[in-house]
Write a protein that holds these residues in place. Structure first.
Motif, mmCIF file in Angstrom:
data_model
loop_
_atom_site.group_PDB
_atom_site.id
_atom_site.type_symbol
_atom_site.label_atom_id
_atom_site.label_comp_id
_atom_site.label_asym_id
_atom_site.label_seq_id
_atom_site.Cartn_x
_atom_site.Cartn_y
_atom_site.Cartn_z
ATOM 1 N N MET A 305 0.831 -1.216 0.000
ATOM 2 C CA MET A 305 0.000 0.000 0.000
ATOM 3 C C MET A 305 0.859 1.257 0.000
ATOM 4 N N LEU A 306 1.992 1.192 0.705
ATOM 5 C CA LEU A 306 2.908 2.326 0.678
ATOM 6 C C LEU A 306 3.394 2.581 -0.738
ATOM 7 N N LYS A 307 3.728 1.507 -1.442
ATOM 8 C CA LYS A 307 4.243 1.653 -2.803
ATOM 9 C C LYS A 307 3.155 2.081 -3.785
ATOM 10 N N LEU A 308 1.969 1.502 -3.620
ATOM 11 C CA LEU A 308 0.903 1.788 -4.589
ATOM 12 C C LEU A 308 0.214 3.119 -4.332
ATOM 13 N N TYR A 309 0.037 3.492 -3.058
ATOM 14 C CA TYR A 309 -0.749 4.696 -2.736
ATOM 15 C C TYR A 309 0.018 5.723 -1.909
ATOM 16 N N GLY A 310 0.736 5.276 -0.892
ATOM 17 C CA GLY A 310 1.355 6.204 0.048
ATOM 18 C C GLY A 310 2.345 7.145 -0.593
ATOM 19 N N ILE A 311 3.307 6.601 -1.315
ATOM 20 C CA ILE A 311 4.321 7.466 -1.933
ATOM 21 C C ILE A 311 3.728 8.330 -3.039
ATOM 22 N N PRO A 312 2.863 7.803 -3.930
ATOM 23 C CA PRO A 312 2.219 8.689 -4.908
ATOM 24 C C PRO A 312 1.404 9.809 -4.259
ATOM 25 N N TYR A 313 0.784 9.510 -3.108
ATOM 26 C CA TYR A 313 0.034 10.563 -2.420
ATOM 27 C C TYR A 313 0.942 11.736 -2.063
ATOM 28 N N TRP A 314 2.126 11.444 -1.545
ATOM 29 C CA TRP A 314 3.032 12.535 -1.182
ATOM 30 C C TRP A 314 3.594 13.212 -2.431
ATOM 31 N N GLY A 315 3.678 12.480 -3.533
ATOM 32 C CA GLY A 315 4.031 13.121 -4.798
ATOM 33 C C GLY A 315 2.980 14.120 -5.222
ATOM 34 N N PHE A 316 1.720 13.755 -5.062
ATOM 35 C CA PHE A 316 0.621 14.682 -5.336
ATOM 36 C C PHE A 316 0.699 15.913 -4.450
ATOM 37 N N VAL A 317 0.967 15.714 -3.170
ATOM 38 C CA VAL A 317 1.084 16.845 -2.237
ATOM 39 C C VAL A 317 2.177 17.807 -2.691
ATOM 40 N N MET A 318 3.297 17.270 -3.133
ATOM 41 C CA MET A 318 4.390 18.123 -3.589
ATOM 42 C C MET A 318 3.989 18.905 -4.839
ATOM 43 N N TRP A 319 3.282 18.271 -5.762
ATOM 44 C CA TRP A 319 2.785 18.983 -6.940
ATOM 45 C C TRP A 319 1.863 20.126 -6.516
ATOM 46 N N LEU A 320 0.941 19.837 -5.611
ATOM 47 C CA LEU A 320 -0.028 20.849 -5.202
ATOM 48 C C LEU A 320 0.659 22.052 -4.560
ATOM 49 N N ASP A 321 1.561 21.801 -3.619
ATOM 50 C CA ASP A 321 2.254 22.906 -2.955
ATOM 51 C C ASP A 321 3.148 23.657 -3.929
ATOM 52 N N PHE A 322 3.815 22.938 -4.805
ATOM 53 C CA PHE A 322 4.716 23.537 -5.794
ATOM 54 C C PHE A 322 3.963 24.481 -6.730
ATOM 55 N N VAL A 323 2.888 23.989 -7.314
ATOM 56 C CA VAL A 323 2.134 24.797 -8.275
ATOM 57 C C VAL A 323 1.445 25.970 -7.576
ATOM 58 N N THR A 324 0.838 25.706 -6.429
ATOM 59 C CA THR A 324 0.144 26.774 -5.709
ATOM 60 C C THR A 324 1.098 27.891 -5.321
ATOM 61 N N TYR A 325 2.273 27.541 -4.834
ATOM 62 C CA TYR A 325 3.255 28.555 -4.455
ATOM 63 C C TYR A 325 3.679 29.380 -5.671
ATOM 64 N N LEU A 326 3.994 28.711 -6.760
ATOM 65 C CA LEU A 326 4.497 29.417 -7.936
ATOM 66 C C LEU A 326 3.445 30.322 -8.570
ATOM 67 N N HIS A 327 2.178 29.968 -8.447
ATOM 68 C CA HIS A 327 1.124 30.786 -9.057
ATOM 69 C C HIS A 327 0.690 31.949 -8.182
ATOM 70 N N HIS A 328 0.885 31.848 -6.875
ATOM 71 C CA HIS A 328 0.268 32.814 -5.976
ATOM 72 C C HIS A 328 1.240 33.532 -5.053
ATOM 73 N N HIS A 329 2.517 33.307 -5.219
ATOM 74 C CA HIS A 329 3.460 33.946 -4.318
ATOM 75 C C HIS A 329 3.703 35.363 -4.803
ATOM 76 N N GLY A 330 2.988 36.302 -4.211
ATOM 77 C CA GLY A 330 3.086 37.687 -4.632
ATOM 78 C C GLY A 330 1.714 38.313 -4.613
ATOM 79 N N LEU A 331 1.592 39.541 -5.125
ATOM 80 C CA LEU A 331 0.333 40.264 -5.033
ATOM 81 C C LEU A 331 -0.723 39.699 -5.959
ATOM 82 N N THR A 332 -0.320 39.191 -7.106
ATOM 83 C CA THR A 332 -1.299 38.712 -8.075
ATOM 84 C C THR A 332 -0.887 37.355 -8.597
ATOM 85 N N THR A 333 -1.674 36.833 -9.500
ATOM 86 C CA THR A 333 -1.357 35.528 -10.060
ATOM 87 C C THR A 333 -0.665 35.686 -11.403
#
Length: 423
Positions: A305-333
């Motif tokens: 389960m760690l291999k099939l779901y756990g590690i991909p889940y944290w990969g998704f989390v990294m994508w979400l934080d990465f994209v959100t930060y890059l799009h919104h870090h500052g006054l506008t998008t």
């Protein structure tokens, strides 16, 4: 921001748990003064440029705002030099009120771009779900340590793609049918352990308060007072990579420093009384998914389960934080180019038009952006073109994390400042 966008475009805004912002990035209420966020003078590549004089300041950015003049006591730094940007062409003042308004941008976008096709939306769901299960089946069958890292990268990206489709449901751009949006959103988001309504409501707050230092929900800057109160461990976790890219699950439970409440708690100050049933529904769906994962862990074993779901889940989390930060870090998008990933994550990089008109389905965002460019003209900032994979954005992220740590507690226009201990 969203209420300004919606009212200017003749659309009815969603109900909000917070007072709505005024024109552009200005936020006025009885509790706080309007405060504008800017990058530090030595700051990061945010694709945001500013012009200034001793007496007033106006923002120039990738979307057309006209912001109120603010009296300044000291000369402001040259932001073009700070972020390595060339001076604007002669005769062009991006800080001046633009020669167009939101209605002009809306009129330039073809009418069919506003049409929500539920069949087309569901086809993207079917595509992504098929890929998710296909990847999992192939990885489990091959069960090879050469294959697993490739699977984790691919599946984490696909989990992120599912999130973006659920995000469209939350905006109502998935379809015009509220029940379909809710059912599809719950299935998509619960499958990756996101509480659909809880996150949808806080994300709406982000759109309505974008750029507000206190009230924004997406990587909003810390005030100096809050920053100084953080213990050293929290500062390290927030500003030292890769820890900030793992923040999302913790944000769902406890939000950001200086804020309280949970996306799972119907009594949280994130929500009003009329939204509590929705929050309970989403929390129940999240709990059911968590229980399913626990059951599968007993059946398949924790390592599988760690291999099939756990590690991909944290990969998704990294994508979400990465994209959100890059799009919104500052006054506008601003828009970002992700190369091959653009299509996989449903062109979320076309973020300027999404913030102006979140009702536009993701499959029309590219066309809508191209149609709006002639109206925006030099006010639109073209994103740096990516190689097949967007490794160039990692450099922007690292630079920003080293420079942009907190903003002043005073002043209507505030700047990112740097803590030398975190460089």
């Amino acid at each position: 921001m969203a209420s300004w966008v919606l009212s200017a475009s003749g659309l009815k805004p969603l109900p909000s748990a917070f007072p709505r912002p005024g024109v552009g990035a200005v936020y006025r209420d009885s509790l706080s003064k309007p405060r504008f966020l800017r990058p530090a003078a030595t700051g990061s590549d945010l694709n945001i440029r500013f012009s200034s004089t001793r007496s007033s300041s106006r923002m120039r950015a990738s979307v057309p705002f006209q912001v109120a003049s603010v009296e300044e006591e000291e000369e402001e730094p040259n932001f073009n030099d700070a972020i390595g940007e060339a001076e604007p062409p002669a005769g062009f003042d991006p800080g001046a009120p633009p020669p167009f308004n939101l209605a002009d941008i809306r009129a330039a976008i073809p009418k069919h771009c506003w049409v929500k096709d539920p069949w087309k939306s569901m086809s993207y769901v079917a595509r992504d779900v098929a890929v998710v299960f296909g990847l999992a089946a192939a990885a489990a069958y091959l069960n090879n340590w050469i294959v697993w890292p490739l699977y984790w990268a691919a599946q984490g990206t696909m989990f992120w793609a599912l999130f973006v489709l659920g995000h469209d449901c939350g905006h109502g751009s998935f379809s015009s049918n509220h029940k379909l949006n809710s059912v599809a959103g719950h299935i998509l988001h619960s499958s990756i352990l996101v509480p659909y309504h809880g996150w949808r409501i806080s994300h709406r707050t982000h759109h309505q308060n974008h750029g507000h230092v206190e009230n924004d929900e997406s990587w909003h800057p810390l005030s100096e007072k809050i920053f100084r109160q953080l213990d050293s461990a929290t500062r390290t976790l927030r500003f030292t990579l890769p820890f900030p890219m793992l923040a999302y699950p913790f944000y769902l439970w406890s939000r950001s420093p200086g804020k309280s409440g949970s996306h799972f708690d119907p009594n949280s100050d994130l929500f009003v009384a009329s939204e509590r049933k929705d929050v309970i529904t989403s929390t129940v769906c999240w709990t059911a998914m968590a229980a399913l994962l626990v059951g599968l862990t007993f059946v398949m074993g924790p390592m599988q389960m760690l291999k099939l779901y756990g590690i991909p889940y944290w990969g998704f989390v990294m994508w979400l934080d990465f994209v959100t930060y890059l799009h919104h870090h500052g006054l506008t998008t601003l828009d970002r180019d992700y190369g091959w990933i653009n299509n996989i994550h449903h062109d979320i990089g076309t973020h300027v038009i999404h913030h102006l008109f979140p009702q536009i389905p993701h499959y029309h965002l590219i066309e809508a952006t191209e149609a709006a460019k002639p109206v925006l003209g030099k006010y639109y900032r073209e994103p740096e073109k990516s190689w097949p994979l967007p490794f160039h954005l990692i450099g922007n992220l690292i630079k920003s994390m080293k420079k942009d740590h907190y903003v002043s507690d005073t002043g209507d226009v505030v700047y990112y400042q740097t803590d030398p201990n975190l460089q």
